[in-house]
Design a protein around this motif. Structure first.
Motif, PDB file in Angstrom:
ATOM      1  N   GLY A  97       0.806  -1.220   0.000  1.00 19.58           N
ATOM      2  CA  GLY A  97       0.000   0.000   0.000  1.00 19.58           C
ATOM      3  C   GLY A  97       0.837   1.266   0.000  1.00 19.58           C
ATOM      4  N   ASP A  98       2.173   1.116   0.204  1.00 19.28           N
ATOM      5  CA  ASP A  98       3.113   2.256   0.167  1.00 19.28           C
ATOM      6  C   ASP A  98       2.709   3.387   1.106  1.00 19.28           C
ATOM      7  N   ALA A  99       2.170   3.041   2.262  1.00 23.44           N
ATOM      8  CA  ALA A  99       1.763   4.077   3.213  1.00 23.44           C
ATOM      9  C   ALA A  99       2.917   4.518   4.115  1.00 23.44           C
ATOM     10  N   TYR A 100       3.966   3.692   4.187  1.00 23.91           N
ATOM     11  CA  TYR A 100       5.145   4.062   4.968  1.00 23.91           C
ATOM     12  C   TYR A 100       6.176   4.730   4.056  1.00 23.91           C
ATOM     13  N   ASP A 101       6.697   5.872   4.504  1.00 26.33           N
ATOM     14  CA  ASP A 101       7.687   6.624   3.734  1.00 26.33           C
ATOM     15  C   ASP A 101       9.072   6.381   4.332  1.00 26.33           C
ATOM     16  N   ALA A 102       9.916   5.668   3.593  1.00 24.29           N
ATOM     17  CA  ALA A 102      11.257   5.334   4.077  1.00 24.29           C
ATOM     18  C   ALA A 102      12.185   6.541   4.105  1.00 24.29           C
ATOM     19  N   ASN A 103      11.773   7.646   3.533  1.00 28.98           N
ATOM     20  CA  ASN A 103      12.598   8.867   3.553  1.00 28.98           C
ATOM     21  C   ASN A 103      12.353   9.695   4.815  1.00 28.98           C
ATOM     22  N   THR A 104      11.177   9.559   5.386  1.00 30.17           N
ATOM     23  CA  THR A 104      10.825  10.362   6.566  1.00 30.17           C
ATOM     24  C   THR A 104      10.582   9.518   7.818  1.00 30.17           C
ATOM     25  N   GLY A 105      10.333   8.204   7.646  1.00 31.72           N
ATOM     26  CA  GLY A 105      10.004   7.348   8.772  1.00 31.72           C
ATOM     27  C   GLY A 105       8.550   7.463   9.213  1.00 31.72           C
ATOM     28  N   ILE A 106       7.723   8.105   8.381  1.00 32.28           N
ATOM     29  CA  ILE A 106       6.332   8.382   8.761  1.00 32.28           C
ATOM     30  C   ILE A 106       5.364   7.476   8.000  1.00 32.28           C
ATOM     31  N   PHE A 107       4.417   6.909   8.746  1.00 35.28           N
ATOM     32  CA  PHE A 107       3.316   6.161   8.150  1.00 35.28           C
ATOM     33  C   PHE A 107       2.110   7.091   8.073  1.00 35.28           C
ATOM     34  N   THR A 108       1.512   7.196   6.877  1.00 30.45           N
ATOM     35  CA  THR A 108       0.331   8.042   6.674  1.00 30.45           C
ATOM     36  C   THR A 108      -0.872   7.161   6.352  1.00 30.45           C
ATOM     37  N   ALA A 109      -1.897   7.252   7.175  1.00 26.64           N
ATOM     38  CA  ALA A 109      -3.083   6.405   6.984  1.00 26.64           C
ATOM     39  C   ALA A 109      -3.759   6.729   5.651  1.00 26.64           C
TER      40      ALA A 109
END
Length: 218
Positions: free
Chosen positions: A117-129
Motif C-alpha cells: 500500500g506504500d503508506a510508509y515513507d522510508a525517507n521520513t520514517g512516517i506512516f500516513t493512513a
C-alpha cells in the motif's frame, strides 16, 4: 345470455311460420347449445383474466428480483474495491544505531521488509493512513546494556505521544516492546520518536523494528 336469446329469436323469426314446428327445429336443443357456448366463453374470459393477473404479479416479481440482483452486484463491486484498497501493511527496521540527540528525534527505519500500500515513507520514517480505519502498530526497541545507554522510544500520532518502549540495564543487550490499536482518520501520521539523551541499537540483524497494518476500514 340475453344476446344469445336475441340471436336465437331473430333466427326463429327468419324461419317461415310453417317450418317452426317441423321436427328438425328444436328450440330447447338450440338454447342448450347456446348455453354451453356462453359457459365456455365465460370460462375463457376468467382464464384470460387469471393469466393477466398472474403475468402482472410475475412482472412485479421480476422487477423486484432485478432490483435485488442489481443491489447485490453493487455491494459486491464495493466489497471488491474495498478489499483492493484496504491492503495496507508495513514492517521495517532501523539497520543502524541512532542517538543520543538533544531533542525529540524522528527515527527513520530504512530497511523495509514489507510496505503493501506504500503508506510508509522510508525517507521520513512516517506512516500516513490511506483511509479511515482501525490500525495495529508494534514497536520493538533494543539497547546495549550500560548505565549511560538506555533506550526510550515512543510512538506518536500527529505529534501526540501514544505508547513508549523503555529499556536499561548495566550490561548486555536488552530490549523493550509495545503495541497498540488506534482509530485513524485518513491522513493521520504515525511515527517513532527517540527521546532526548537516549539511543537505540540496531545493525544488519534488525533488532529494532516498527510494524503496522490496517485491521479493518471504517
Amino acid at each position: 345470455m340475453l344476446i344469445f336469446i336475441t340471436v336465437l329469436m331473430l333466427n326463429v323469426w327468419a324461419i317461415p311460420a310453417d317450418d317452426i314446428f317441423l321436427p328438425n327445429i328444436n328450440i330447447l336443443e338450440e338454447l342448450g347449445k347456446m348455453k354451453i357456448m356462453e359457459t365456455r366463453l365465460e370460462s375463457m374470459e376468467k382464464e384470460m383474466e387469471r393469466l393477466r393477473t398472474e403475468n402482472t404479479a410475475q412482472g412485479k416479481e421480476l422487477d423486484t428480483l432485478r432490483e435485488t440482483t442489481n443491489d447485490v452486484k453493487t455491494k459486491m463491486d464495493d466489497l471488491i474495491k474495498q478489499n483492493e484498497v484496504s491492503k495496507v501493511a508495513f514492517s521495517v527496521s532501523l539497520s543502524s544505531s541512532n542517538g543520543p540527540h538533544s531533542s525529540l528525534h524522528t527515527l527513520i527505519y530504512k530497511h523495509i521488509f514489507l510496505n503493501t500500500g506504500d503508506a510508509y515513507d522510508a525517507n521520513t520514517g512516517i506512516f500516513t493512513a490511506p483511509m479511515k480505519g482501525v490500525y495495529v502498530f508494534r514497536l520493538f526497541s533494543k539497547a546495549f546494556g550500560s548505565s549511560d545507554k538506555a533506550v526510550v522510544a515512543g510512538l506518536f500520532k500527529n505529534g501526540q505521544h501514544e505508547i513508549s518502549t523503555y529499556a536499561r540495564q548495566s550490561g548486555g543487550f536488552i530490549g523493550s516492546s509495545n503495541g497498540v490499536s488506534l482509530l485513524l482518520e485518513k491522513g493521520d501520521k504515525i511515527y517513532v520518536n527517540l527521546y532526548p539523551g537516549y539511543w537505540i541499537f540496531d545493525n544488519e540483524h534488525h533488532h529494532s523494528t516498527f510494524s503496522g497494518h490496517l485491521l479493518f476500514p471504517m
